[in-house]
Scaffold this motif. Structure first.
Motif, short mmCIF file in Angstrom:
data_model
loop_
_atom_site.label_atom_id
_atom_site.label_comp_id
_atom_site.label_asym_id
_atom_site.label_seq_id
_atom_site.Cartn_x
_atom_site.Cartn_y
_atom_site.Cartn_z
N PHE B 136 0.84 -1.20 0.00
CA PHE B 136 0.00 0.00 0.00
C PHE B 136 0.87 1.26 0.00
CE2 PHE B 136 -2.28 3.44 2.12
CZ PHE B 136 -3.48 3.45 1.43
N PHE B 137 1.88 1.27 0.88
CA PHE B 137 2.72 2.47 0.97
C PHE B 137 3.64 2.65 -0.22
CE2 PHE B 137 1.15 2.60 5.27
CZ PHE B 137 0.89 3.95 5.37
N LEU B 140 1.34 4.14 -2.72
CA LEU B 140 0.97 5.50 -2.32
C LEU B 140 2.12 6.47 -2.63
CD1 LEU B 140 -0.95 7.45 -0.84
CD2 LEU B 140 0.11 6.72 1.31
N MET B 141 3.33 6.03 -2.32
CA MET B 141 4.49 6.89 -2.50
C MET B 141 4.91 7.00 -3.96
SD MET B 141 6.29 5.66 0.95
CE MET B 141 7.49 6.86 1.45
N ARG B 142 4.25 6.24 -4.81
CA ARG B 142 4.49 6.38 -6.25
C ARG B 142 3.33 7.10 -6.92
NH1 ARG B 142 6.90 0.33 -7.27
NH2 ARG B 142 8.99 0.72 -6.51
N GLY B 143 2.35 7.55 -6.10
CA GLY B 143 1.23 8.31 -6.65
C GLY B 143 0.18 7.46 -7.33
N LEU B 194 13.17 0.31 -0.74
CA LEU B 194 12.02 1.08 -0.24
C LEU B 194 11.14 0.22 0.66
CD1 LEU B 194 10.20 3.57 -0.23
CD2 LEU B 194 9.22 2.82 -2.39
N ARG B 197 12.53 -0.09 4.10
CA ARG B 197 12.42 1.14 4.89
C ARG B 197 10.99 1.31 5.39
NH1 ARG B 197 15.48 3.24 0.67
NH2 ARG B 197 13.85 4.62 -0.11
N GLU B 201 10.87 1.18 9.33
CA GLU B 201 10.77 2.51 9.92
C GLU B 201 9.34 3.05 9.93
OE1 GLU B 201 13.71 5.04 8.05
OE2 GLU B 201 15.23 3.47 8.15
N LEU B 202 8.71 3.00 8.76
CA LEU B 202 7.42 3.67 8.63
C LEU B 202 6.29 2.97 9.38
CD1 LEU B 202 5.95 6.03 7.34
CD2 LEU B 202 5.51 4.59 5.36
N LEU B 205 6.27 3.31 13.17
CA LEU B 205 5.91 4.66 13.61
C LEU B 205 4.40 4.89 13.46
CD1 LEU B 205 6.63 7.50 14.60
CD2 LEU B 205 6.98 8.17 12.23
N LEU B 206 3.83 4.43 12.35
CA LEU B 206 2.39 4.60 12.13
C LEU B 206 1.59 3.97 13.26
CD1 LEU B 206 1.98 4.02 8.33
CD2 LEU B 206 0.67 5.67 9.62
N LYS B 208 2.63 3.47 16.22
CA LYS B 208 2.88 4.24 17.43
C LYS B 208 2.02 5.52 17.43
CE LYS B 208 6.12 7.07 18.98
NZ LYS B 208 7.34 7.83 18.70
N VAL B 209 1.93 6.15 16.27
CA VAL B 209 1.14 7.39 16.14
C VAL B 209 -0.34 7.12 16.42
CG1 VAL B 209 0.25 9.01 14.40
CG2 VAL B 209 2.72 8.66 14.64
#
Lengths: 319, 319
Positions: B136-137, B140-143, B194, B197, B201-202, B205-206, B208-209
């Motif tokens: 998904f990410f 998303l990060m490729r538009g 990618l 990462r 990392e991402l 954090l998501l 956690k947020v």
């Protein structure tokens, strides 16, 4: 300089035209102060009337100072300012939701009052690209559909958002270069708010993980808006086809409704409820409940909180 | 225990039925080893044939050991194993894209060969919920559009993904509890990729947020799949309505095509190109180019890389 870019954005999206009256939602923060300076600049190119509107939320002691800052700023720039505090507003509706939601409802009520007073054409809000991305993630983390991921629109009813073409970085750089002052909301760094955690922790990491993340995510939001617009149009056309209107009320032809794809049924139902001004919180559960009722050959009435749907001779209507 | 949950998921999605032959893509990593153990367990409840398939990418020295690990594992569990190396494959197509893309193309080719050999009903891949969120990410990060954000499907052609109902955490916990061995791909912690990462990392954090982030994002992916399925169906129905078939070729009625909403035009065009087996890389630019050509009243032929579209008497066809 980004002013030219915003001007193009405004023209291509037909946000501001000559002789319009525009109400600007002015908080005193960097975004709305930037928009104020931009609109002043734009007035030299397009002749329109500008009125600023500031609502004091009275949440914190410094809010009075924000109001004062807006007063001085508008006076110096010779722009009429309308201001009020939440407690002064003659609000009749029931405020609900989070503190942020309630503040937004009050602001919307206030802006709408001012818009009516001036018979204005639009209310300009200073949401920028960063706000848009934050909204995207708030929606995503709540499990949104296409409609949710479509985020904030450039133009929605009376509201226009000329700064959806600019990043926060560009805004702050411009204000710093011009030494323009603005107020800072201290709650913006409080990570107890989901939006702040997204802004302060998530978005910087995303950009670090992939340099083109923000640009591309904005493309995705755009794709979501196009998809949502198409689906809305399709749902409205379908609703027209399967409805009979009597005394301003839309009667749904159940058989025709059920002949549609289940995905489209849900969107059509949503538009039908909207058009009937039913006071409800939209949820998948509610929509599914209505579809089950419409599929049910026996029961003729379904009671919801303070409204009901009646079936009679193959037609459904809302009471 | 999650096996019961996966069983329900398999039954409700009709992934595996009695007497089927299933090819399992076995890398030797935790996910596919878990799926192997699960399928062995499921065989006691549903009688089906299972064949494991391992492709050695020969990227790193340890890959030979992975192949050996799979051999021993399958021998111990009494499951037939088909294995090969990329260099042994009789690949005729042109491999393109990133190293990861090429590896996937080779795997797909290999699995397809094995599927044909056994006349198997399905190829089971061990993608889990975490892989889904990573995908998904990446998209998303490729538009991406809705189609991109719909990510991996539970069932797509011959491929099935029974583990899209399980998280990586559940998989690792089960393997640890049962003391089942698996191999570890050392490139999985290389943050030059990618995907790594995003995983390392991402996603942490998501979560956690917002604690409910992962659960809700999976709901959003599901909503994207429903939307995309509906739009695909609509595009295919529309294509049927506006096409005339002659000798297995679909001729597009240009006037009818252009009478549709521009959003739907793009999706219809995509399906038309797919059905004509045109070898091309899909892009918004390409689709827009074709629509401009179809709108153009003059020109009658448009040349693309190694194919062309011809207009004749209001019909368009691909050569």
């Amino acid at each position: 300089m980004s002013f030219g870019k915003i001007e193009k954005f405004i023209i291509s999206n037909e946000l501001i035209k000559p002789h319009m009256t525009i109400i600007l939602g002015l908080s005193g923060g960097p975004d709305s102060v930037y928009l104020l300076h931009f609109l002043r600049w734009l007035q030299k190119k397009i002749s329109f009337n500008l009125v600023a509107a500031h609502l004091d939320h009275e949440w914190r002691k410094s809010s009075k100072e924000d109001a004062l800052f807006c007063e001085t700023l508008c006076k110096n720039l010779n722009i009429p300012l309308e201001s009020s505090t939440i407690s002064q507003l003659n609000i009749s509706f029931k405020k609900s939701g989070s503190k942020e939601d309630i503040a937004r409802q009050c602001r919307r009520f206030f802006f709408e009052e001012i818009r009516k007073k001036y018979d204005a054409n639009a209310i300009a809000l200073a949401h920028n690209q960063d706000d848009q991305l934050e909204t995207f993630f708030i929606r995503l983390m709540r499990g949104a559909t296409v409609t949710g991921l479509a985020c904030m629109r450039i133009k929605q009813g009376y509201y226009i958002r000329p700064l959806l073409s600019v990043s926060k970085k560009e805004i702050l750089a411009y204000l710093a270069r011009k030494k323009f002052e603005y107020v800072i909301d201290p709650t913006n760094i409080n990570t107890a708010f989901l939006r702040n955690r997204i802004r302060l922790e998530l978005l910087p990491l995303l950009q670090k993980v992939d340099q083109r993340a923000e640009t591309n995510m904005l493309k995705t939001i755009n794709a979501m808006q196009e998809t949502d617009d198409f689906l809305k149009k399709l749902a409205l056309t379908t609703l027209e086809e399967i409805c009979t209107e009597k005394e301003g009320k839309k009667y749904l032809t159940i058989k025709q409704f059920l002949s549609n794809d289940p995905f489209l049924q849900r969107r059509v139902l949503l538009e039908w409820l909207y058009q009937n001004h039913v006071s409800f919180t939209i949820s998948t559960a509610l929509i599914d409940e209505i579809i089950r009722f419409l599929n049910n050959k026996k029961s003729t009435t379904h009671q919801f909180d303070n409204w009901q749907i009646k079936k009679h001779k193959g037609l459904a209507h809302i009471l």
